[in-house]
Design a protein around this motif. Structure first.
Motif, PDB file in Angstrom:
ATOM      1  N   ALA A  55       0.796  -1.224   0.000  1.00  0.00           N
ATOM      2  CA  ALA A  55       0.000   0.000   0.000  1.00  0.00           C
ATOM      3  C   ALA A  55       0.832   1.280   0.000  1.00  0.00           C
ATOM      4  N   PRO A  56       1.865   1.413   0.840  1.00  0.00           N
ATOM      5  CA  PRO A  56       2.601   2.692   0.846  1.00  0.00           C
ATOM      6  C   PRO A  56       3.269   3.010  -0.486  1.00  0.00           C
ATOM      7  N   THR A  57       3.595   2.004  -1.263  1.00  0.00           N
ATOM      8  CA  THR A  57       4.297   2.259  -2.523  1.00  0.00           C
ATOM      9  C   THR A  57       3.359   2.792  -3.600  1.00  0.00           C
ATOM     10  N   THR A  58       2.068   2.886  -3.297  1.00  0.00           N
ATOM     11  CA  THR A  58       1.123   3.432  -4.270  1.00  0.00           C
ATOM     12  C   THR A  58       0.969   4.942  -4.131  1.00  0.00           C
ATOM     13  N   VAL A  59       1.678   5.551  -3.181  1.00  0.00           N
ATOM     14  CA  VAL A  59       1.634   6.994  -2.966  1.00  0.00           C
ATOM     15  C   VAL A  59       3.015   7.572  -3.257  1.00  0.00           C
ATOM     16  N   PRO A  60       3.112   8.688  -3.975  1.00  0.00           N
ATOM     17  CA  PRO A  60       4.426   9.258  -4.287  1.00  0.00           C
ATOM     18  C   PRO A  60       5.281   9.482  -3.046  1.00  0.00           C
ATOM     19  N   TYR A 204       9.018   8.955 -11.465  1.00  0.00           N
ATOM     20  CA  TYR A 204       8.926   9.976 -10.424  1.00  0.00           C
ATOM     21  C   TYR A 204      10.302  10.293  -9.852  1.00  0.00           C
ATOM     22  N   TRP A 205      11.147   9.276  -9.753  1.00  0.00           N
ATOM     23  CA  TRP A 205      12.469   9.455  -9.163  1.00  0.00           C
ATOM     24  C   TRP A 205      13.514   9.955 -10.165  1.00  0.00           C
ATOM     25  N   ALA A 206      13.136  10.237 -11.381  1.00  0.00           N
ATOM     26  CA  ALA A 206      14.092  10.668 -12.406  1.00  0.00           C
ATOM     27  C   ALA A 206      14.522  12.121 -12.240  1.00  0.00           C
ATOM     28  N   GLY A 207      14.096  12.767 -11.187  1.00  0.00           N
ATOM     29  CA  GLY A 207      14.327  14.187 -10.956  1.00  0.00           C
ATOM     30  C   GLY A 207      12.999  14.833 -10.644  1.00  0.00           C
ATOM     31  N   GLN A 208      13.008  16.117 -10.340  1.00  0.00           N
ATOM     32  CA  GLN A 208      11.754  16.812 -10.076  1.00  0.00           C
ATOM     33  C   GLN A 208      11.882  18.279 -10.461  1.00  0.00           C
ATOM     34  N   PRO A 209      10.821  18.845 -11.034  1.00  0.00           N
ATOM     35  CA  PRO A 209      10.801  20.286 -11.264  1.00  0.00           C
ATOM     36  C   PRO A 209      10.570  21.026  -9.956  1.00  0.00           C
ATOM     37  N   GLY A 210      10.842  22.311  -9.949  1.00  0.00           N
ATOM     38  CA  GLY A 210      10.601  23.109  -8.756  1.00  0.00           C
ATOM     39  C   GLY A 210      11.009  24.549  -8.967  1.00  0.00           C
ATOM     40  N   LEU A 211      10.902  25.315  -7.920  1.00  0.00           N
ATOM     41  CA  LEU A 211      11.302  26.717  -7.974  1.00  0.00           C
ATOM     42  C   LEU A 211      12.804  26.844  -8.209  1.00  0.00           C
ATOM     43  N   SER A 212      13.199  27.849  -8.964  1.00  0.00           N
ATOM     44  CA  SER A 212      14.604  28.211  -9.049  1.00  0.00           C
ATOM     45  C   SER A 212      14.942  29.103  -7.857  1.00  0.00           C
ATOM     46  N   ALA A 213      16.235  29.333  -7.636  1.00  0.00           N
ATOM     47  CA  ALA A 213      16.643  30.236  -6.561  1.00  0.00           C
ATOM     48  C   ALA A 213      16.052  31.621  -6.781  1.00  0.00           C
ATOM     49  N   ALA A 214      16.059  32.076  -8.027  1.00  0.00           N
ATOM     50  CA  ALA A 214      15.496  33.399  -8.328  1.00  0.00           C
ATOM     51  C   ALA A 214      13.996  33.422  -8.058  1.00  0.00           C
ATOM     52  N   GLY A 215      13.317  32.309  -8.364  1.00  0.00           N
ATOM     53  CA  GLY A 215      11.885  32.227  -8.076  1.00  0.00           C
ATOM     54  C   GLY A 215      11.617  32.294  -6.583  1.00  0.00           C
ATOM     55  N   GLY A 216      12.441  31.617  -5.792  1.00  0.00           N
ATOM     56  CA  GLY A 216      12.287  31.671  -4.343  1.00  0.00           C
ATOM     57  C   GLY A 216      12.528  33.070  -3.798  1.00  0.00           C
ATOM     58  N   ARG A 217      13.543  33.736  -4.324  1.00  0.00           N
ATOM     59  CA  ARG A 217      13.818  35.107  -3.879  1.00  0.00           C
ATOM     60  C   ARG A 217      12.667  36.049  -4.275  1.00  0.00           C
ATOM     61  N   TRP A 218      12.079  35.815  -5.434  1.00  0.00           N
ATOM     62  CA  TRP A 218      10.939  36.628  -5.890  1.00  0.00           C
ATOM     63  C   TRP A 218       9.800  36.547  -4.885  1.00  0.00           C
ATOM     64  N   LEU A 219       9.514  35.331  -4.392  1.00  0.00           N
ATOM     65  CA  LEU A 219       8.451  35.164  -3.402  1.00  0.00           C
ATOM     66  C   LEU A 219       8.846  35.788  -2.069  1.00  0.00           C
ATOM     67  N   ALA A 220      10.093  35.612  -1.657  1.00  0.00           N
ATOM     68  CA  ALA A 220      10.545  36.186  -0.386  1.00  0.00           C
ATOM     69  C   ALA A 220      10.458  37.705  -0.418  1.00  0.00           C
ATOM     70  N   GLU A 221      10.797  38.292  -1.551  1.00  0.00           N
ATOM     71  CA  GLU A 221      10.731  39.758  -1.679  1.00  0.00           C
ATOM     72  C   GLU A 221       9.303  40.275  -1.543  1.00  0.00           C
ATOM     73  N   ARG A 222       8.328  39.435  -1.828  1.00  0.00           N
ATOM     74  CA  ARG A 222       6.927  39.836  -1.725  1.00  0.00           C
ATOM     75  C   ARG A 222       6.335  39.488  -0.371  1.00  0.00           C
ATOM     76  N   ASP A 223       7.185  39.046   0.545  1.00  0.00           N
ATOM     77  CA  ASP A 223       6.792  38.860   1.946  1.00  0.00           C
ATOM     78  C   ASP A 223       5.702  37.809   2.133  1.00  0.00           C
ATOM     79  N   VAL A 224       5.786  36.702   1.400  1.00  0.00           N
ATOM     80  CA  VAL A 224       4.817  35.633   1.620  1.00  0.00           C
ATOM     81  C   VAL A 224       5.076  35.003   2.991  1.00  0.00           C
ATOM     82  N   SER A 225       4.051  34.449   3.583  1.00  0.00           N
ATOM     83  CA  SER A 225       4.195  33.867   4.921  1.00  0.00           C
ATOM     84  C   SER A 225       4.588  32.394   4.875  1.00  0.00           C
ATOM     85  N   LEU A 226       4.284  31.718   3.763  1.00  0.00           N
ATOM     86  CA  LEU A 226       4.594  30.297   3.623  1.00  0.00           C
ATOM     87  C   LEU A 226       4.654  29.980   2.136  1.00  0.00           C
ATOM     88  N   VAL A 227       5.528  29.061   1.749  1.00  0.00           N
ATOM     89  CA  VAL A 227       5.588  28.579   0.369  1.00  0.00           C
ATOM     90  C   VAL A 227       5.230  27.103   0.373  1.00  0.00           C
TER      91      VAL A 227
END
Length: 303
Positions: A55-60, A204-227
């Motif tokens: 069962a656990p292996t059926t969830v990412p 699924y384990w071949a890698g993963q997309p996600g935020l770039s460092a610049a994308g993370g800084r963009w959100l931090a500059e806008r003062d988000v409370s959680l990502v």
């Protein structure tokens, strides 16, 4: 000494909550104005575990991480065989759950989860993180998270079902989503990567997309409370399930350590994508695990 912008000292030397301090009563009341339908959507993946089943292996989940274990007192292969009689004709079944949140289920990272040198977020001593728990910046310091959620559906922007493993979401992508970001908002970023599990764990384990460092800084500059995101690490991962960025550009360092922005990972965002709402009331409450580095959560979008 930190060399780039940060939130150390912004809410005082004793602060252990970071940008969650932005979720003031006024901000929560304003966020309630996003409720227009009264419909609720769970944004979590199921915790599916057992002692002797697939069962656990059926969830990412990330490869090699201890999978959730769910023991029940109702069958012969459990931790306490048989049900308990509690009265005439009545019986009771019990549960025992073992979960290591990081990489296995929808969870929220504490500010003590990652750091550099000898200091946690806000200069708290890293030596206070021990095997018995973190005495500073643990998940028990976070409290309930209630605020305005804003949704960045990057696959929809690009006209694809999910991003590719090597895709990194930058400021241009976030800008193009057309979301009005306000201080204290909870940024929810969709990659669609959990859908890849349908093609098998190796995909699924071949890698993963996600935020770039610049994308993370963009959100931090806008003062988000959680990502929050539906991938396993907010930032992207390579085929070894590691981040390729150096320490200065690591998303956990930028968000958790420098800016005190908690992270919520491995969300399920497909129903929210269908709803096509860019703002909503976001509600999540981590368990009060004293000194914990993370907690399972069930985030809820109230539309």
């Amino acid at each position: 000494m930190l060399e780039e912008s940060n939130n150390w000292g912004r809410w005082g030397a004793a602060d252990e909550r970071g940008t969650l301090n932005l979720l003031s009563p006024e901000a929560v009341v304003a966020a309630a104005g996003c409720v227009r339908e009264g419909r609720t959507l769970s944004l979590s993946m199921p915790i599916r575990g057992a002692t002797s089943s697939p069962a656990p292996t059926t969830v990412p989940h990330l490869r090699g991480r201890p999978l959730p274990q769910h023991f029940m007192s109702v069958d012969g292969g459990d931790y306490a065989a048989g049900t308990r009689a509690i009265g005439a004709g009545l019986k009771m079944s019990d549960d025992a759950l073992v979960v290591t949140p990081h990489g296995t289920t929808t969870h929220m990272d504490a500010l003590c989860h990652m750091w550099s040198g000898d200091e946690l977020y806000n200069g708290h001593p890293a030596g206070r993180v021990r095997s018995y728990g973190a005495q500073r910046c643990g998940i028990d310091k976070a409290g309930p998270v209630v605020g305005r959620g804003v949704f960045f559906d990057v696959p929809a922007l690009r006209g694809v079902g999910h991003l590719s493993a090597t895709d990194r979401i930058g400021p241009d992508d976030l800008e193009a989503c057309g979301v009005d970001v306000r201080p204290g908002d909870i940024a929810v970023v969709r990659t669609g990567w959990p859908l890849v599990w349908q093609d098998g764990p190796d995909a699924y384990w071949a890698g993963q997309p996600g935020l770039s460092a610049a994308g993370g800084r963009w959100l931090a500059e806008r003062d988000v409370s959680l990502v929050a995101g539906d991938n396993a690490a907010i930032g992207g991962l390579n085929e070894r399930q590691l981040a390729d960025e150096g320490l200065a550009d690591d998303l956990h360092m930028i968000l958790l350590w420098r800016h005190g922005i908690h992270l919520a990972e491995m969300l399920w965002l497909e129903e929210l994508a269908v709803a096509a709402r860019t703002d909503f009331l976001f509600v999540a409450a981590p368990l009060r695990i004293e000194g914990g580095t993370a907690s399972p959560i069930n985030p809820v979008a109230v539309l």
